[in-house]
Enzyme design. Structure first.
Site, short mmCIF file in Angstrom:
data_model
loop_
_atom_site.label_atom_id
_atom_site.label_comp_id
_atom_site.label_asym_id
_atom_site.label_seq_id
_atom_site.Cartn_x
_atom_site.Cartn_y
_atom_site.Cartn_z
N GLU A 131 5.87 8.93 7.75
CA GLU A 131 4.54 8.35 7.96
C GLU A 131 3.47 9.17 7.24
O GLU A 131 2.46 8.63 6.77
CB GLU A 131 4.23 8.23 9.46
N GLU A 136 6.24 2.41 0.23
CA GLU A 136 7.48 2.96 0.77
C GLU A 136 8.04 4.06 -0.14
O GLU A 136 8.68 4.99 0.34
CB GLU A 136 8.49 1.82 0.96
CO CO Z 1 7.48 3.13 5.84
#
Ligand code: CO
Length: 498
Positions: free
Chosen positions: A266, A295
């Protein structure tokens, strides 16, 4: 009014809308952290009201007129203005195509289903959720029909997360990595070496874990005065404004690594969010380029940095200071334990290698659901069958199978592929970074600033000035190329299992 004036008027209005809508992020954060249980019904109505407000604004005649007028301008290719107009045109067209009523039904149905999903998962009761999922799938198919597509309905949904990407292209990339991963998995199975995973299990109080996680965040450079770390079952990162980028993690008292890797993941999202150009906040180009780029940033920190030997050379002494238990575990054993490869049921607990097989499975299933080739009632069985094919093991209960992830139940179809695309992009960035700096030496010295700066320069600062494929090419000098991920994973398998 000329094109330039129309553009400026439009951007002022769009920025104002963004400020209003940033409150929605705060409500979303609240819903997933501290919201009282009974607040859900009215919270759903609040979200509907936001959605309706946004819809009216973007589909209004005034918006359409300003946009058309601004588009008459002679904006140079790749200019800031031209990309802003590209994203606004896209948002406008997509909203005009989907009737407001359908959008609102979807928002309401998703919020409701999310709650029922939690209950079904807790009770291991598939019958509770399937009728609702079925409704969501038909709503999404309706959305795809309205958006339009040339090859298959799924493309229309995939495009929502990865502008311009087609299922056929994903299939081609995934086919390639699937074969290579299964080959590497066989190599792991045939090896006599086994990761000493039991060594990292013990009793680690959540409060001390929280302190250690905060210590890591501060060491790398996450600004806790412009963010927060909270606890949720499903960790996430969210940007309210450029100076308010929050993350969550979760603490398992018997496994210390779960929180560490969730936090690093995160944090990767958060660093991207806070390094987006501040002065562009509220403009379309001020947003992240795409989910797969997002990502790639989280995976870079979680896996490439966080699971490296170099990283633990720095942090292991501190881990031992926080948890004296680790004096009994050697650094080498610890690093092998966090890099162990073993097929398992839960995607978010999967190792770096088999993780991508979890995504291949979901991509194939959701594509079939949306294209009408798979009925929702057959999903549980099809999941288990396919899972056995890929992993050689079969889930024993729904929460280990098709009920484990929230995505489909909250209406997200076409989202899963972005995870593996993120892994591919992260490995490609790594390959480039290694050519230009002594990455692992920097990590060993605990010098993270040059790494963050490199990512900021190549990726973050561009916002969404480029589409995924262009940004990848600009940052690394070559188009999206899955061989870097395979190379990275092969090396990992060789190091630990060779
Ligand atoms: Co993620």
């Amino acid at each position: 009014m000329n094109a330039k004036e129309a553009y400026e008027t439009l951007i002022i209005k769009v920025k104002k809308l963004s400020y209003i809508l940033s409150a929605r992020s705060l409500l979303a954060w609240d819903q997933r952290t501290y919201m009282p249980r009974k607040a859900i019904e009215f919270r759903s109505k609040q979200f509907s009201a936001f959605a309706e407000y946004e819809h009216r604004f973007i589909t209004s005649e005034e918006f359409a007129k300003l946009l058309s007028k601004a588009e008459e301008g002679n904006w140079p290719k790749d200019s800031h203005e031209r990309m802003n107009l590209f994203w606004l045109r896209r948002a406008h067209d997509r909203m005009v195509k989907i009737p407001l009523d359908l959008q609102l039904r979807l928002v309401r149905k998703s919020a409701e289903t999310e709650v029922i999903w939690r209950e079904a998962k807790r009770k291991e009761d598939a019958t509770l959720i399937l009728p609702h999922l079925s409704e969501i799938v038909s709503l999404k198919r309706e959305v795809a029909r309205h958006l339009g597509y040339s090859d298959e309905p799924y493309d229309a949904l995939l495009d929502s997360y990865e502008p311009g990407l087609k299922a056929k292209e994903v299939e081609r990339i995934f086919y390639k990595i699937k074969g290579e991963i299964l080959r590497l998995l066989r190599k792991v199975r045939n090896s006599s070496k086994k990761a000493p995973v039991h060594l990292i299990h013990g009793h680690f109080p959540a409060e001390t874990q929280r302190e250690f996680n905060l210590f890591i965040l501060k060491s790398i450079g996450y600004d806790l005065e412009a963010g927060r770390l909270d606890e949720t079952t499903h960790p996430f990162a969210i940007r309210v404004t450029p100076k308010d980028v929050r993350i969550t993690t979760r603490y398992k008292e018997n496994d210390i690594t779960d929180a560490i890797f969730s936090t690093l993941h995160e944090m990767g999202h958060a660093l991207y969010n806070s390094n987006l150009p501040e002065e562009w906040f509220g403009e379309p180009v001020g947003s992240a380029a795409s989910l797969s780029i997002h990502e790639s940033q989280s995976r870079f920190w979680e896996n490439i940095v966080g699971r490296s030997f170099s990283f633990w050379k720095v942090f292991y002494p501190f881990l031992r200071a926080f948890f004296p238990y680790f004096w009994e575990v050697s650094l080498e054993d610890f690093v092998f334990a966090i890099n162990g490869i073993k097929p398992s049921f839960i995607r978010i607990e999967a190792d770096e290698l088999t993780y991508n097989l979890h995504i291949v499975l979901r991509f194939e299933l959701e594509r079939a659901l949306i294209n009408g080739e798979l009925d929702v009632k057959d999903l549980p069985d099809r999941w288990d069958e396919k899972f056995k094919e890929l992993f050689g093991i079969e889930p024993r209960k729904p929460s280990e199978g098709f009920l484990q992830d929230i995505h489909w139940y909250s209406g997200s179809f076409g989202y899963f592929p972005t995870y593996t695309l993120g892994n591919i992009i992260a490995a490609q960035l790594l390959a480039k970074m290694i050519q230009e700096m002594d990455l692992y030496e920097l990590i060993e010295r605990g010098e993270f600033k040059p790494i963050v700066e490199w990512l900021k320069d190549r990726v973050h600062r561009h916002g969404s000035l480029f589409l995924t494929s262009e940004l990848v090419e600009k940052a690394t000098g070559e188009p999206l190329n899955p061989t870097h991920l395979i190379g990275y994973l092969s090396q990992k398998v060789e190091t630990f299992y060779g």
